[in-house]
Design a protein around this motif. Structure first.
Motif, PDB file in Angstrom:
ATOM      1  N   MET A 186      37.202  23.431  22.898  1.00 56.60           N
ATOM      2  CA  MET A 186      37.899  23.470  24.269  1.00 56.60           C
ATOM      3  C   MET A 186      37.981  22.348  25.145  1.00 56.60           C
ATOM      4  O   MET A 186      39.050  22.048  25.906  1.00 56.60           O
ATOM      5  N   GLY A 204      39.952  22.039  28.742  1.00 60.40           N
ATOM      6  CA  GLY A 204      40.872  23.109  28.903  1.00 60.40           C
ATOM      7  C   GLY A 204      42.177  22.474  28.852  1.00 60.40           C
ATOM      8  O   GLY A 204      42.930  23.412  28.835  1.00 60.40           O
ATOM      9  N   THR A 234      43.984  24.579  25.846  1.00 59.20           N
ATOM     10  CA  THR A 234      44.072  26.076  26.405  1.00 59.20           C
ATOM     11  C   THR A 234      44.840  26.175  27.424  1.00 59.20           C
ATOM     12  O   THR A 234      45.799  27.277  27.333  1.00 59.20           O
ATOM     13  N   ALA A 253      35.717  25.774  32.887  1.00 61.43           N
ATOM     14  CA  ALA A 253      36.626  26.507  32.483  1.00 61.43           C
ATOM     15  C   ALA A 253      36.757  27.883  33.164  1.00 61.43           C
ATOM     16  O   ALA A 253      37.907  28.500  33.347  1.00 61.43           O
ATOM     17  N   ILE A 303      36.418  33.235  26.235  1.00 58.53           N
ATOM     18  CA  ILE A 303      35.643  32.012  25.843  1.00 58.53           C
ATOM     19  C   ILE A 303      34.377  32.298  25.422  1.00 58.53           C
ATOM     20  O   ILE A 303      33.406  32.975  25.714  1.00 58.53           O
TER      21      ILE A 303
END
Length: 257
Positions: free
Chosen positions: A12, A15, A18, A41, A56
């Protein structure tokens, strides 16, 4: 069968990817080994976590279950890796023990995603080799390293038929990394003493250079190629250019069609 609303963001980082997937309406399972990045995050994506749009997993992906050493980079948290060789030239800053799982564990828990993005600093093989006829995402991408041909061969063996190699600095397909309009824009910037553009725009979306996987699936640049064509293309490219002279790093994108 792939779940068309689901994306796995394995690696990730901060982020960036994401956020892109969430903005496109997908449900996201994000995997990140670095606890500091996970904590950031959780603050950034609180509302998505609360509504169930984002989950997550604070784990490393490995070839075994248990714990593993995560070597930290003082240059960039995103460069931390369970492979020490990936960190040795990036200001090593100690290590921490983190929980690790086999990727099959993630697939069995959450199901097969529509798109699997993987960028875990040299450990991508533990994700890609876990894919089998039981779990076949419609689209897959991973960062290409010394084992790129082995991983490409695996994807072809389990049924993937279309591929692209994407430069992660300008998000261009390998055969288009010297795309004429890009060169003209670069020349004009230099003439006007302007800095290199921090973002590039594809399909109306801005992507930060050197800071994420970039466009996904059919939004990627260039034409899809056959297995043999892209295999030959990468081998020739590696023969022509040393690893430190390739103009950045590259992701392989695969499509199950």
């Amino acid at each position: 069968m792939a779940q068309n609303s689901l994306i796995f963001d394995v690696g990730m980082y901060d982020g960036t990817d994401t956020a892109y997937y969430l903005a496109k309406g997908f449900q996201v399972i994000a995997v990140e080994a670095n606890t500091k990045l996970v904590e950031s995050a959780h603050e950034r994506f609180t509302s998505f976590i609360q509504t169930g749009r984002l989950t997550i997993e604070n784990v490393a992906i490995s070839d075994h279950e248990g714990t593993v050493e995560l070597y930290l980079s003082g240059q960039d948290l995103g460069s931390s890796s369970i492979e020490y060789d990936r960190v040795v030239n990036r200001r090593p800053n100690g290590s921490i023990k983190v929980r690790c799982v086999r990727f099959e564990n993630i697939l069995d828990r959450f199901g097969t995603p529509f798109y699997l993005k993987c960028d875990i600093e040299g450990a991508d093989r533990h994700t890609i080799l876990a894919l089998s006829e039981k779990h076949l995402p419609e689209y897959v991408s991973f960062e290409m390293g010394e084992d790129a041909i082995e991983l490409l061969d695996h994807l072809a063996a389990i049924g993937y038929r279309s591929f692209k190699i994407i430069n992660q600095v300008n998000f261009r397909e390998l055969s288009r990394i010297d795309y004429l309009p890009d060169r003209i824009r670069g020349r004009l910037r230099r003439m006007l003493h302007m800095p290199e553009a921090e973002y590039v725009t594809y399909h109306g979306v801005q992507f930060r250079r050197e800071h994420g996987a970039g466009p996904m699936a059919e939004a990627t640049d260039g034409q899809w190629k056959s297995y043999l064509s892209v295999r030959t293309q990468w081998q020739q490219f590696c023969n022509d250019y040393a690893a430190d002279n390739r103009g950045g790093w590259y992701d392989l994108h695969a499509r199950f069609k």
